[in-house]
Design a protein around this motif. Structure first.
Motif, PDB file in Angstrom:
ATOM      1  N   GLY A   1       0.714  -1.265  -0.011  1.00 27.51           N
ATOM      2  CA  GLY A   1       0.019   0.145   0.076  1.00 27.51           C
ATOM      3  C   GLY A   1       0.793   1.421   0.101  1.00 27.51           C
ATOM      4  N   ARG A   2       2.129   1.236   0.356  1.00 24.46           N
ATOM      5  CA  ARG A   2       2.968   2.466   0.327  1.00 24.46           C
ATOM      6  C   ARG A   2       3.665   2.467  -0.717  1.00 24.46           C
ATOM      7  N   GLY A   3       3.378   1.497  -1.899  1.00 19.16           N
ATOM      8  CA  GLY A   3       4.288   1.765  -3.018  1.00 19.16           C
ATOM      9  C   GLY A   3       5.770   1.481  -3.035  1.00 19.16           C
ATOM     10  N   VAL A   4       6.413   1.720  -3.610  1.00 20.01           N
ATOM     11  CA  VAL A   4       8.060   1.435  -3.335  1.00 20.01           C
ATOM     12  C   VAL A   4       8.709   2.474  -2.768  1.00 20.01           C
ATOM     13  N   VAL A   5       9.089   2.276  -1.498  1.00 18.31           N
ATOM     14  CA  VAL A   5       9.496   3.064  -0.621  1.00 18.31           C
ATOM     15  C   VAL A   5      10.787   3.290  -0.714  1.00 18.31           C
ATOM     16  N   ILE A   6      11.377   4.445  -0.639  1.00 15.48           N
ATOM     17  CA  ILE A   6      12.534   5.098  -0.697  1.00 15.48           C
ATOM     18  C   ILE A   6      13.008   5.909   0.462  1.00 15.48           C
ATOM     19  N   MET A   7      14.139   5.103   1.090  1.00 19.41           N
ATOM     20  CA  MET A   7      14.327   5.607   2.432  1.00 19.41           C
ATOM     21  C   MET A   7      15.156   6.958   2.584  1.00 19.41           C
TER      22      MET A   7
ATOM     23  N   ASP B   1       9.088  26.867  -2.972  1.00 19.53           N
ATOM     24  CA  ASP B   1       9.130  25.450  -2.521  1.00 19.53           C
ATOM     25  C   ASP B   1       8.262  25.381  -1.288  1.00 19.53           C
ATOM     26  N   GLN B   2       7.514  26.255  -0.792  1.00 19.02           N
ATOM     27  CA  GLN B   2       6.646  26.290   0.118  1.00 19.02           C
ATOM     28  C   GLN B   2       5.243  26.195   0.153  1.00 19.02           C
ATOM     29  N   SER B   3       4.658  25.275   0.791  1.00 24.95           N
ATOM     30  CA  SER B   3       2.928  25.068   0.918  1.00 24.95           C
ATOM     31  C   SER B   3       2.405  26.328   1.616  1.00 24.95           C
ATOM     32  N   MET B   4       1.455  26.847   0.646  1.00 22.24           N
ATOM     33  CA  MET B   4       0.649  28.024   1.185  1.00 22.24           C
ATOM     34  C   MET B   4      -0.451  27.735   1.952  1.00 22.24           C
ATOM     35  N   GLY B   5      -0.639  26.375   2.614  1.00 26.16           N
ATOM     36  CA  GLY B   5      -1.515  26.025   3.353  1.00 26.16           C
ATOM     37  C   GLY B   5      -2.936  26.107   2.998  1.00 26.16           C
TER      38      GLY B   5
ATOM     39  N   SER C   1      -1.683   8.346  -6.558  1.00 24.08           N
ATOM     40  CA  SER C   1      -0.735   9.363  -6.491  1.00 24.08           C
ATOM     41  C   SER C   1       0.587   8.794  -6.774  1.00 24.08           C
ATOM     42  N   LEU C   2       1.243   9.613  -7.851  1.00 22.09           N
ATOM     43  CA  LEU C   2       2.561   9.191  -8.012  1.00 22.09           C
ATOM     44  C   LEU C   2       3.632   8.905  -7.130  1.00 22.09           C
ATOM     45  N   LEU C   3       3.195  10.119  -6.149  1.00 14.97           N
ATOM     46  CA  LEU C   3       4.449  10.157  -5.118  1.00 14.97           C
ATOM     47  C   LEU C   3       3.773  10.525  -3.530  1.00 14.97           C
ATOM     48  N   VAL C   4       4.123  10.031  -2.599  1.00 15.37           N
ATOM     49  CA  VAL C   4       3.799  10.248  -1.355  1.00 15.37           C
ATOM     50  C   VAL C   4       4.943  10.543  -0.490  1.00 15.37           C
ATOM     51  N   LYS C   5       4.859  11.889  -0.236  1.00 16.38           N
ATOM     52  CA  LYS C   5       5.731  12.347   0.848  1.00 16.38           C
ATOM     53  C   LYS C   5       5.891  12.179   2.241  1.00 16.38           C
ATOM     54  N   ARG C   6       6.659  11.551   2.963  1.00 14.72           N
ATOM     55  CA  ARG C   6       6.843  11.513   4.512  1.00 14.72           C
ATOM     56  C   ARG C   6       6.768  12.628   5.102  1.00 14.72           C
ATOM     57  N   GLN C   7       6.035  13.295   5.853  1.00 10.30           N
ATOM     58  CA  GLN C   7       6.049  14.459   6.347  1.00 10.30           C
ATOM     59  C   GLN C   7       5.683  14.473   7.723  1.00 10.30           C
ATOM     60  N   PRO C   8       6.318  15.276   8.536  1.00  8.32           N
ATOM     61  CA  PRO C   8       5.917  15.328  10.189  1.00  8.32           C
ATOM     62  C   PRO C   8       4.556  15.982  10.351  1.00  8.32           C
ATOM     63  N   ARG C   9       4.204  16.827   9.371  1.00  4.72           N
ATOM     64  CA  ARG C   9       2.946  17.647   9.337  1.00  4.72           C
ATOM     65  C   ARG C   9       1.606  16.690   8.793  1.00  4.72           C
TER      66      ARG C   9
ATOM     67  N   TYR D   1      -4.054   4.181  -4.248  1.00  3.93           N
ATOM     68  CA  TYR D   1      -2.810   3.684  -4.781  1.00  3.93           C
ATOM     69  C   TYR D   1      -1.655   4.554  -5.043  1.00  3.93           C
ATOM     70  N   ALA D   2      -0.471   4.416  -4.769  1.00  7.07           N
ATOM     71  CA  ALA D   2       0.654   4.956  -4.611  1.00  7.07           C
ATOM     72  C   ALA D   2       1.844   4.431  -5.442  1.00  7.07           C
ATOM     73  N   GLY D   3       2.543   5.267  -6.074  1.00 12.19           N
ATOM     74  CA  GLY D   3       3.678   4.958  -6.741  1.00 12.19           C
ATOM     75  C   GLY D   3       4.989   4.746  -6.247  1.00 12.19           C
ATOM     76  N   PHE D   4       5.223   5.821  -5.346  1.00  6.64           N
ATOM     77  CA  PHE D   4       6.598   5.838  -4.673  1.00  6.64           C
ATOM     78  C   PHE D   4       6.288   6.507  -3.419  1.00  6.64           C
ATOM     79  N   GLU D   5       6.778   6.012  -2.236  1.00  7.80           N
ATOM     80  CA  GLU D   5       6.832   6.861  -0.897  1.00  7.80           C
ATOM     81  C   GLU D   5       8.300   7.346  -0.888  1.00  7.80           C
ATOM     82  N   ILE D   6       8.366   8.847  -0.547  1.00  7.87           N
ATOM     83  CA  ILE D   6       9.837   9.321  -0.775  1.00  7.87           C
ATOM     84  C   ILE D   6       9.779  10.339   0.614  1.00  7.87           C
ATOM     85  N   PRO D   7      11.029  10.500   0.822  1.00 11.05           N
ATOM     86  CA  PRO D   7      11.448  11.423   2.142  1.00 11.05           C
ATOM     87  C   PRO D   7      10.929  13.024   1.773  1.00 11.05           C
ATOM     88  N   ASN D   8      10.780  13.631   2.734  1.00  9.97           N
ATOM     89  CA  ASN D   8      10.250  15.021   2.538  1.00  9.97           C
ATOM     90  C   ASN D   8      11.123  15.853   1.752  1.00  9.97           C
TER      91      ASN D   8
END
Length: 225
Positions: free
Chosen positions: A12-18, A115-119, A169-177, A185-192
């Motif tokens: 379910g996490r897709g391809v996990v990139i550490m 590169d900043q989320s506007m919220g 989603s092609l990518l899922v970012k690991r984010q503390p928030r 469906y997730a393609g890749f789980e990637i670092p933030n």
């Protein structure tokens, strides 16, 4: 490789990139010369992206059960992922005993400046979402970060009472928030990391880059608005 008697891994996490993945040296690949000096490394080569999308298409078709699909593509970053995914879905349909009708609509969400989320999510364009009523909806997104943007979109779409909603989603970012949202469906789980390429942009640049790469500080400053 797991043996047949062992429990299969959760995909379910897709391809996990550490987080400690060093990526690939840029010199091992070809990429546009006008981006020389603007990138740190290749995170995911184009060929791996394409192969992963083909597998996602098979998983989606298996789960939806050859029902008609209304694809809602989130522009702009999702257009290439969506186009490739839909093409694979159509290929599966063409080579099966069941025809699957697929219609594609588009919506644009604005949540980043530089590169900043506007919220807050801004919905730009898109046709009348009331046409999604009673439909099997597949939302195709490029990146899921905190999940707030997607949750806001899902809340909006649910008002129109579709038969089913799935998110790819092609990518899922690991984010503390992160609010804990996970796509179906997730393609890749990637670092933030802020990544570009494969239609993912930084202020409209890097969409012509085939590989998914990490932008460096020089690139951010060069294309900052």
């Amino acid at each position: 490789m797991a043996r047949s008697s062992e429990k299969a891994p959760d995909n379910g996490r897709g391809v996990v990139i550490m987080d400690d993945w060093p990526g690939y040296d840029l010199n091992l690949f070809t990429y546009p010369q006008h981006y020389y000096g603007d990138l740190e490394y290749v995170l995911i080569p184009h060929g791996i992206v394409v192969d992963r999308i083909e597998r996602l298409a098979k998983d989606i078709m298996k789960d939806i059960g050859y029902s008609d699909i209304m694809v809602l593509c989130v522009l702009k970053g999702g257009y290439k992922f969506c186009a490739d995914l839909v093409e694979h879905l159509k290929n599966i349909s063409r080579n099966s005993d069941h025809f699957v009708s697929m219609k594609v609509d588009f919506i644009r969400l604005k949540s980043y400046k530089n590169d900043q989320s506007m919220g807050e999510m801004q919905i730009i364009g898109g046709d009348d979402l009331s046409t999604l009523a009673g439909k099997n909806v597949l939302i195709v997104e490029d990146v899921v970060g905190t999940g707030r943007t997607m949750n806001a979109l899902l809340s909006n779409i649910k008002k129109y009472k579709p038969n089913m909603i799935k998110v790819a989603s092609l990518l899922v970012k690991r984010q503390p928030r992160s609010d804990g949202f996970r796509p179906d469906y997730a393609g890749f789980e990637i670092p933030n990391l802020f990544v570009v390429g494969y239609a993912l942009d930084y202020n409209e640049y890097f969409r012509d880059l085939n590989h998914i790469c990490v932008i460096n500080e020089h690139g951010k400053e060069k294309y900052r608005v």
